[in-house]
Design an enzyme around this catalytic site. Structure first.
Site, PDB file in Angstrom:
ATOM      1  N   THR A  51     106.669  28.312 101.918  1.00 14.72           N
ATOM      2  CA  THR A  51     105.772  29.327 102.488  1.00 14.72           C
ATOM      3  C   THR A  51     104.739  28.706 103.438  1.00 14.72           C
ATOM      4  OG1 THR A  51     104.025  30.937 102.030  1.00 14.72           O
ATOM      5  CG2 THR A  51     104.365  29.252 100.358  1.00 14.72           C
ATOM      6  N   GLN A  52     104.363  29.464 104.465  1.00 15.63           N
ATOM      7  CA  GLN A  52     103.303  29.009 105.381  1.00 15.63           C
ATOM      8  C   GLN A  52     101.927  29.096 104.729  1.00 15.63           C
ATOM      9  OE1 GLN A  52     103.687  31.111 109.147  1.00 15.63           O
ATOM     10  NE2 GLN A  52     105.879  30.679 109.227  1.00 15.63           N
ATOM     11  N   CYS A  53     101.819  29.801 103.602  1.00 15.08           N
ATOM     12  CA  CYS A  53     100.533  29.870 102.885  1.00 15.08           C
ATOM     13  C   CYS A  53     100.277  28.548 102.190  1.00 15.08           C
ATOM     14  CB  CYS A  53     100.565  30.961 101.819  1.00 15.08           C
ATOM     15  SG  CYS A  53     100.828  32.600 102.472  1.00 15.08           S
ATOM     16  N   THR A  72      97.140  18.075 101.241  1.00 14.17           N
ATOM     17  CA  THR A  72      97.273  18.408 102.662  1.00 14.17           C
ATOM     18  C   THR A  72      95.940  18.082 103.318  1.00 14.17           C
ATOM     19  OG1 THR A  72      98.788  20.222 102.178  1.00 14.17           O
ATOM     20  CG2 THR A  72      97.582  20.376 104.241  1.00 14.17           C
ATOM     21  N   THR A 103      90.510   5.415 110.644  1.00 17.38           N
ATOM     22  CA  THR A 103      89.118   5.479 111.119  1.00 17.38           C
ATOM     23  C   THR A 103      88.206   4.536 110.351  1.00 17.38           C
ATOM     24  OG1 THR A 103      89.336   7.752 111.853  1.00 17.38           O
ATOM     25  CG2 THR A 103      87.121   7.034 111.341  1.00 17.38           C
TER      26      THR A 103
HETATM   27  N1  ASP Z   1      93.120   9.165 113.725  1.00 17.40           N
HETATM   28  C1  ASP Z   1      92.646   8.622 112.462  1.00 17.40           C
HETATM   29  C2  ASP Z   1      93.835   8.173 111.651  1.00 17.40           C
HETATM   30  O1  ASP Z   1      94.477   8.962 111.041  1.00 17.40           O
HETATM   31  C3  ASP Z   1      91.845   9.614 111.730  1.00 17.40           C
HETATM   32  C4  ASP Z   1      91.249   9.120 110.439  1.00 17.40           C
HETATM   33  O2  ASP Z   1      91.494   8.060 109.936  1.00 17.40           O
HETATM   34  O3  ASP Z   1      90.469   9.903 109.868  1.00 17.40           O
HETATM   35  O4  ASP Z   1      94.151   7.031 111.625  1.00 17.40           O
END
Ligand code: ASP
Length: 343
Positions: free
Chosen positions: A276-278, A165, A12
């Site tokens: 774990t999913q947590c 994450t 982005t």
């Molecule tokens: N769709 C974009 C990407 O991962 C989202 C971003 O950059 O925030 O390239």
């Protein structure tokens, strides 16, 4: 003057709105540079190498990880640090992968991006990128890099990459590191936490690992999951490793068929790791009776690792050690570069 190599893969941060479709698409580096004259006005010399075309990170794959890591490796001696511009969607995967690929890394490799394109008035692009560059160039009084690891800098936090994450598709604080504290916080000053940093053996030269084996899968358990689904996944031809996403402290239903399918897969040589999913906390197999079956079936503990780090670690270990499943499972149970807490 300290020198930083900016490796732009897209995301982005580099995007503009396409007039025909209205969707955001990656632009080119000249357009990007025109929005960021500050890049060349600061106290750090910034050189740029860019992917062509620039990518949305949903299109980033292990071949791209190899290109990024190779760019760091080829330019390692000539720069004090590296910044990788990358889309946020898969940044945690790429940055985790590079943390395993660049063994004995002794210089900063800082991933960053933004939630709004650089040309948008309220964009978070400039702050993220300029601070990432400052961090990549930062040295202590003895001239050593302050954070010589692969990291992600976003909003106001520097995280170890393989602990991150993506947690938010809306807010500027897009990432979190649930099981390890931030390595630095940026306000008026950047406050580093050197006692939390992972330092490689300074006597070892940088080693690049580039072989990936993508024959891995994620199996997310849910109440009511059916045997044919589990069986189909575990019997996928060529499958080598599975991230088993379990409940709570690493728990799973006690259905006999699930135990049989998992045990049969392990007996066929498939490595299954319990994650774990947590977001926060660790797998503790044997804490509850409902995880004993997993232990008996030969499922390994993933402790507090992220899915992103576990998948990329598995893919690289299988790629680098194609004929040595025993070594792969041994290394999966070890902390290689700060990605997991093993008591
Ligand atoms: N769709 C974009 C990407 O991962 C989202 C971003 O950059 O925030 O390239």
């Amino acid at each position: 003057m300290n020198k930083v190599l900016l490796i732009s893969t897209g995301g982005t941060i580099t995007m503009v709105r396409d007039k025909a479709s209205g969707a955001l698409v990656p632009a080119d580096m000249d357009t990007f540079k025109a929005y960021m004259p500050e890049l060349f006005e600061g106290p750090v010399q910034v050189d740029i190498q860019a992917f062509s075309p620039l990518l949305d990170s949903s299109d980033v794959n292990p071949d791209c990880w190899v290109r990024m890591a190779q760019m760091v490796y080829d330019n390692y001696a000539n720069y004090d640090g590296f910044v990788v511009l990358h889309g946020t969607d898969t940044m945690s995967y790429s940055a985790s992968a590079l943390s395993f690929m660049l063994e004995h890394l002794a210089k900063p490799v800082v991933f960053t991006g933004s939630q709004l394109p650089v040309g948008v008035l309220r964009s978070d692009a400039k702050e993220n990128l300029l601070t990432a560059i400052e961090i990549a160039a930062a040295k202590d009084e003895e001239g050593n890099a302050i954070v010589p690891e692969v990291t992600i800098y976003f909003e106001d936090r520097l995280f170890r990459a393989n602990r991150t994450t993506k947690r938010n598709a809306e807010h500027f604080s897009a990432f979190n590191s649930y099981n390890y504290p931030a390595l630095a916080k940026a306000g008026v000053h950047i406050t580093y936490q050197p006692h939390l940093v992972h330092y490689s053996d300074p006597l070892q030269p940088l080693r690049l690992h580039t072989k990936f084996d993508c024959n891995v899968a994620v199996l997310k358990l849910f109440p009511g999951i059916q045997q044919p689904v589990v069986r189909a996944l575990l019997r996928t031809r060529g499958l080598k490793g599975v991230v088993l996403e379990t409940f709570g402290a690493g728990n799973a239903p006690t259905d006999k068929w699930l135990y049989r399918e998992l045990k049969a897969a392990v007996d066929r040589g498939i490595i299954i790791v319990n994650k774990t999913q947590c977001n926060t906390g660790s797998v503790e197999m044997g804490l509850y009776a409902v995880s004993l079956n997993l232990m008996k079936a030969g499922v390994l503990s993933g402790y507090d690792i992220t899915t992103e780090a576990l998948l990329t670690k598995m893919m690289l270990l299988f790629g680098e050690n194609p004929d040595d499943t025993r070594l792969v499972s041994e290394l999966l149970g070890k902390n290689l570069c700060g990605e997991v807490t093993i008591d």
